[in-house]
Design a protein around this motif. Structure first.
Motif, PDB file in Angstrom:
ATOM      1  N   THR A  81    -124.397 -14.711 -71.516  1.00  0.00           N
ATOM      2  CA  THR A  81    -123.354 -14.438 -72.505  1.00  0.00           C
ATOM      3  C   THR A  81    -123.516 -15.425 -73.652  1.00  0.00           C
ATOM      4  O   THR A  81    -124.041 -16.519 -73.479  1.00  0.00           O
ATOM      5  N   HIS A  82    -123.050 -15.024 -74.839  1.00  0.00           N
ATOM      6  CA  HIS A  82    -123.239 -15.874 -76.014  1.00  0.00           C
ATOM      7  C   HIS A  82    -121.947 -15.926 -76.828  1.00  0.00           C
ATOM      8  O   HIS A  82    -121.266 -14.910 -76.994  1.00  0.00           O
ATOM      9  N   PRO A  83    -121.620 -17.119 -77.335  1.00  0.00           N
ATOM     10  CA  PRO A  83    -120.359 -17.285 -78.063  1.00  0.00           C
ATOM     11  C   PRO A  83    -120.410 -16.716 -79.476  1.00  0.00           C
ATOM     12  O   PRO A  83    -121.479 -16.625 -80.085  1.00  0.00           O
ATOM     13  N   ASP A  84    -119.260 -16.336 -79.969  1.00  0.00           N
ATOM     14  CA  ASP A  84    -119.117 -16.006 -81.387  1.00  0.00           C
ATOM     15  C   ASP A  84    -118.764 -17.293 -82.128  1.00  0.00           C
ATOM     16  O   ASP A  84    -118.258 -18.251 -81.528  1.00  0.00           O
ATOM     17  N   PHE A  85    -119.023 -17.347 -83.420  1.00  0.00           N
ATOM     18  CA  PHE A  85    -118.714 -18.552 -84.190  1.00  0.00           C
ATOM     19  C   PHE A  85    -118.734 -18.217 -85.673  1.00  0.00           C
ATOM     20  O   PHE A  85    -119.218 -17.168 -86.087  1.00  0.00           O
ATOM     21  N   GLN A  86    -118.204 -19.119 -86.461  1.00  0.00           N
ATOM     22  CA  GLN A  86    -118.195 -18.958 -87.911  1.00  0.00           C
ATOM     23  C   GLN A  86    -119.578 -19.271 -88.479  1.00  0.00           C
ATOM     24  O   GLN A  86    -120.240 -20.207 -88.034  1.00  0.00           O
ATOM     25  N   SER A  87    -120.000 -18.482 -89.439  1.00  0.00           N
ATOM     26  CA  SER A  87    -121.303 -18.702 -90.085  1.00  0.00           C
ATOM     27  C   SER A  87    -121.100 -19.487 -91.376  1.00  0.00           C
ATOM     28  O   SER A  87    -120.431 -19.015 -92.298  1.00  0.00           O
ATOM     29  N   GLN A  88    -121.675 -20.674 -91.419  1.00  0.00           N
ATOM     30  CA  GLN A  88    -121.523 -21.509 -92.608  1.00  0.00           C
ATOM     31  C   GLN A  88    -122.756 -22.384 -92.786  1.00  0.00           C
ATOM     32  O   GLN A  88    -123.438 -22.714 -91.810  1.00  0.00           O
ATOM     33  N   PRO A  89    -123.072 -22.783 -94.022  1.00  0.00           N
ATOM     34  CA  PRO A  89    -124.253 -23.628 -94.265  1.00  0.00           C
ATOM     35  C   PRO A  89    -124.108 -24.975 -93.564  1.00  0.00           C
ATOM     36  O   PRO A  89    -123.034 -25.569 -93.552  1.00  0.00           O
ATOM     37  N   ARG A  90    -125.223 -25.436 -92.988  1.00  0.00           N
ATOM     38  CA  ARG A  90    -125.192 -26.739 -92.318  1.00  0.00           C
ATOM     39  C   ARG A  90    -126.608 -27.264 -92.128  1.00  0.00           C
ATOM     40  O   ARG A  90    -127.587 -26.520 -92.213  1.00  0.00           O
ATOM     41  N   GLU A  91    -126.712 -28.564 -91.872  1.00  0.00           N
ATOM     42  CA  GLU A  91    -128.004 -29.182 -91.598  1.00  0.00           C
ATOM     43  C   GLU A  91    -128.409 -28.891 -90.153  1.00  0.00           C
ATOM     44  O   GLU A  91    -127.574 -28.688 -89.279  1.00  0.00           O
ATOM     45  N   PRO A 224    -124.456 -15.082 -84.868  1.00  0.00           N
ATOM     46  CA  PRO A 224    -124.590 -14.987 -83.408  1.00  0.00           C
ATOM     47  C   PRO A 224    -125.589 -13.912 -82.978  1.00  0.00           C
ATOM     48  O   PRO A 224    -125.618 -12.814 -83.529  1.00  0.00           O
ATOM     49  N   ALA A 225    -126.403 -14.265 -81.991  1.00  0.00           N
ATOM     50  CA  ALA A 225    -127.347 -13.317 -81.390  1.00  0.00           C
ATOM     51  C   ALA A 225    -127.138 -13.301 -79.885  1.00  0.00           C
ATOM     52  O   ALA A 225    -126.617 -14.255 -79.306  1.00  0.00           O
ATOM     53  N   ASP A 226    -127.532 -12.205 -79.256  1.00  0.00           N
ATOM     54  CA  ASP A 226    -127.514 -12.126 -77.799  1.00  0.00           C
ATOM     55  C   ASP A 226    -128.717 -11.309 -77.354  1.00  0.00           C
ATOM     56  O   ASP A 226    -129.576 -10.974 -78.174  1.00  0.00           O
ATOM     57  N   THR A 227    -128.795 -10.986 -76.077  1.00  0.00           N
ATOM     58  CA  THR A 227    -129.992 -10.317 -75.571  1.00  0.00           C
ATOM     59  C   THR A 227    -130.145  -8.883 -76.077  1.00  0.00           C
ATOM     60  O   THR A 227    -131.185  -8.260 -75.884  1.00  0.00           O
ATOM     61  N   ASP A 228    -129.129  -8.343 -76.735  1.00  0.00           N
ATOM     62  CA  ASP A 228    -129.223  -7.021 -77.358  1.00  0.00           C
ATOM     63  C   ASP A 228    -129.654  -7.097 -78.817  1.00  0.00           C
ATOM     64  O   ASP A 228    -129.943  -6.076 -79.441  1.00  0.00           O
ATOM     65  N   ASN A 255    -137.919 -14.727 -79.792  1.00  0.00           N
ATOM     66  CA  ASN A 255    -137.957 -15.927 -78.960  1.00  0.00           C
ATOM     67  C   ASN A 255    -136.703 -16.753 -79.280  1.00  0.00           C
ATOM     68  O   ASN A 255    -136.503 -17.097 -80.441  1.00  0.00           O
ATOM     69  N   PRO A 256    -135.806 -16.995 -78.303  1.00  0.00           N
ATOM     70  CA  PRO A 256    -136.026 -16.963 -76.856  1.00  0.00           C
ATOM     71  C   PRO A 256    -135.421 -15.759 -76.129  1.00  0.00           C
ATOM     72  O   PRO A 256    -135.575 -15.650 -74.925  1.00  0.00           O
ATOM     73  N   LEU A 257    -134.707 -14.861 -76.812  1.00  0.00           N
ATOM     74  CA  LEU A 257    -133.903 -13.850 -76.118  1.00  0.00           C
ATOM     75  C   LEU A 257    -134.680 -12.605 -75.731  1.00  0.00           C
ATOM     76  O   LEU A 257    -134.304 -11.889 -74.812  1.00  0.00           O
ATOM     77  N   GLY A 258    -135.761 -12.285 -76.458  1.00  0.00           N
ATOM     78  CA  GLY A 258    -136.600 -11.149 -76.103  1.00  0.00           C
ATOM     79  C   GLY A 258    -136.116  -9.796 -76.588  1.00  0.00           C
ATOM     80  O   GLY A 258    -136.687  -8.774 -76.224  1.00  0.00           O
ATOM     81  N   PHE A 259    -135.074  -9.756 -77.446  1.00  0.00           N
ATOM     82  CA  PHE A 259    -134.568  -8.455 -77.887  1.00  0.00           C
ATOM     83  C   PHE A 259    -135.515  -7.800 -78.882  1.00  0.00           C
ATOM     84  O   PHE A 259    -136.319  -8.459 -79.541  1.00  0.00           O
TER      85      PHE A 259
END
Length: 479
Positions: A81-91, A224-228, A255-259
């Motif tokens: 499973t993979h979390p959702d999160f806010q997309s924002q610029p960062r280092e 966010p990405a997941d195996t799909d 890589n690394p999820l293989g979708f």
């Protein structure tokens, strides 16, 4: 997205589980199954090889395929499973750790569960040797002078024809040869963006790409990405709101999820790139390592306006030591040719000519045909062994349709960086999830390489990791 051979394999497996196909029973021939199911012979062949890898059937020389006397049960485990999160610029915050893990991943003294690379036993050494010898024999005097920084014309022609056979066309004059895929990505990132700019990336994402972006002093905007796969509409929102000039994407066996994204998703991404004038730098390095006979099309196939830059190499399909890659500059960007050539490093000409000969002689195509079912069976063997080794631990495990990266989600209490340190002390190389994204989102995940044969040494290493995990969980529960 399941391929036809996987769907067919699951149907046959279910008949075995239900007793409709009994131990010792002979399966219908490849040809009969092909006609009965209205699928290609290659689909049936891949299906039977997958069932064989799962221990459900076996093959008798000149007799066909039979249901195994000991009916193995295909073991399933939840996907990560993979979390959702806010997309924002960062280092990219962990460059030093990225560098440390990259150096460890190529240490040949350690057990090969870290860097994603195929076994030397899968490299067509003799065919490659013959191609290089022929290339040298038929080379011209000018081939031993300074080489064209765009790459030798013969290799560019060979690649153009090779891809056309797979269903997409890129003109030879648009192809630029590089010292592998990462140098190709580097050239294009530096050409299209400036220091401090943000690049859109799905995470968890290949740690080598994140390391490159950090070294080039580019920020990242994660989606966010997941195996799909990943949410293409989220990508659209970020393209629209962030003003990013480029995104770095792998659509085929990431890589690394293989979708592997659907054709509709790839077409949509190409449209979005044009709509928001956000260049897609497409890393297609794993596309030829799929388990299906047909190579999946790249995003580039749907690019009508020149906003997709197609990049790749033969390092994952042929050998990590064969440092020949490419990037393809669309006509929209041809005015940057001089700048690109200044940034690109000329590639060893004999290696270029050797690869061109390997392609023209059909030896490379034959190698890929042999490689696909081997990788498919090998990856499934790893998956089944991992599930057994981690029995009752409660893991999530991806099921890729191509490539040979395995992504394992461990219980939340497990620190994969601590596992990495333990594994290093035991002479085992793994990659902790910490380096595949920010904010410690994947701190309880690890990535393993399934490109080597599942030897006793590797089996013992996986069992050791599983036992360590159980010990950690016991310590937490006692505390």
């Amino acid at each position: 997205m399941a391929f036809q051979y996987q769907i067919l394999a699951e149907q046959i497996a279910e008949k075995i589980r239900q007793g409709k196909l009994v131990a010792g029973q002979r399966l219908i021939s490849l040809r009969q199954c092909s006609e009965q199911q209205n699928v290609s012979m290659n689909t049936v062949k891949n299906c039977y090889e997958l069932l064989e890898a799962q221990g459900l059937i076996y093959v008798k020389n000149k007799s066909g395929y039979f249901v195994s006397a000991k009916k193995s049960v295909i073991q399933h485990t939840p996907r990560p499973t993979h979390p959702d999160f806010q997309s924002q610029p960062r280092e990219v915050s962990n460059l030093e750790l990225q560098i440390e893990i990259q150096q460890a991943s190529i240490d040949n003294k350690l057990i090969h569960l870290g860097a994603i690379q195929i076994s030397p036993n899968l490299v067509p050494v003799e065919a490659l040797r013959r191609s290089i010898q022929r290339a040298l024999k038929h080379s011209k005097p000018e081939d031993f002078l300074y080489s064209d920084k765009q790459g030798h014309m013969r290799l560019r022609e060979a690649l153009s024809e090779h891809w056309a056979e797979d269903g997409f066309y890129i003109a030879k004059n648009d192809i630029y040869i590089s010292n592998g895929c990462m140098p190709a990505l580097s050239v294009m990132i530096q050409t299209l963006t400036e220091i401090g700019d943000s690049i859109i990336v799905p995470t968890p994402n290949f740690n080598g790409q994140l390391r490159l972006l950090a070294a080039l002093k580019r920020k990242i905007i994660e989606i966010p990405a997941d195996t799909d796969g990943f949410d293409v509409e989220r990508l659209a929102q970020v393209m629209q709101s962030s003003g990013a000039k480029a995104c770095l994407l792998t659509a085929n066996f990431q890589n690394p999820l293989g979708f592997c994204l659907s054709n509709a998703q790839k077409e949509r991404i190409a449209q979005l790139a044009h709509q928001y004038q956000c260049y897609v730098i497409e890393d297609d390095i794993y596309a030829e390592c799929g388990f299906s006979f047909k190579r999946p099309l790249p995003i580039k196939y749907w690019d009508q306006q020149g906003y997709v830059i197609f990049c790749g190499s033969v390092s994952k399909s042929l050998s990590t030591a064969y440092r020949v890659g490419w990037f393809c500059l669309p006509q929209r960007l041809q005015h940057l040719r001089a700048q690109v050539l200044m940034s690109n490093v000329a590639v060893n000409t004999p290696l270029q000519l050797g690869l061109a000969d390997l392609i023209y002689s059909r030896a490379y195509r034959e190698h890929l045909t042999r490689l696909k079912p081997i990788l498919m069976a090998q990856v499934e063997q790893y998956r089944q062994f991992i599930i057994t080794a981690f029995h009752q631990v409660g893991i999530g495990l991806n099921q890729p349709n191509g490539g040979y990266a395995l992504w394992i989600q461990l219980p939340e209490q497990i620190d994969s960086l601590a596992m990495y340190r333990f594994a290093q002390r035991q002479g085992i190389n793994i990659v902790p999830g910490e380096v595949f994204g920010e904010d410690g989102r994947y701190k309880n995940c690890i990535r393993l390489n399934a490109g080597h044969e599942l030897s006793d040494e590797i089996r013992d290493a996986i069992v050791l990791l599983a036992d360590w995990t159980r010990g950690q969980l016991t310590s937490v529960n006692v505390a």
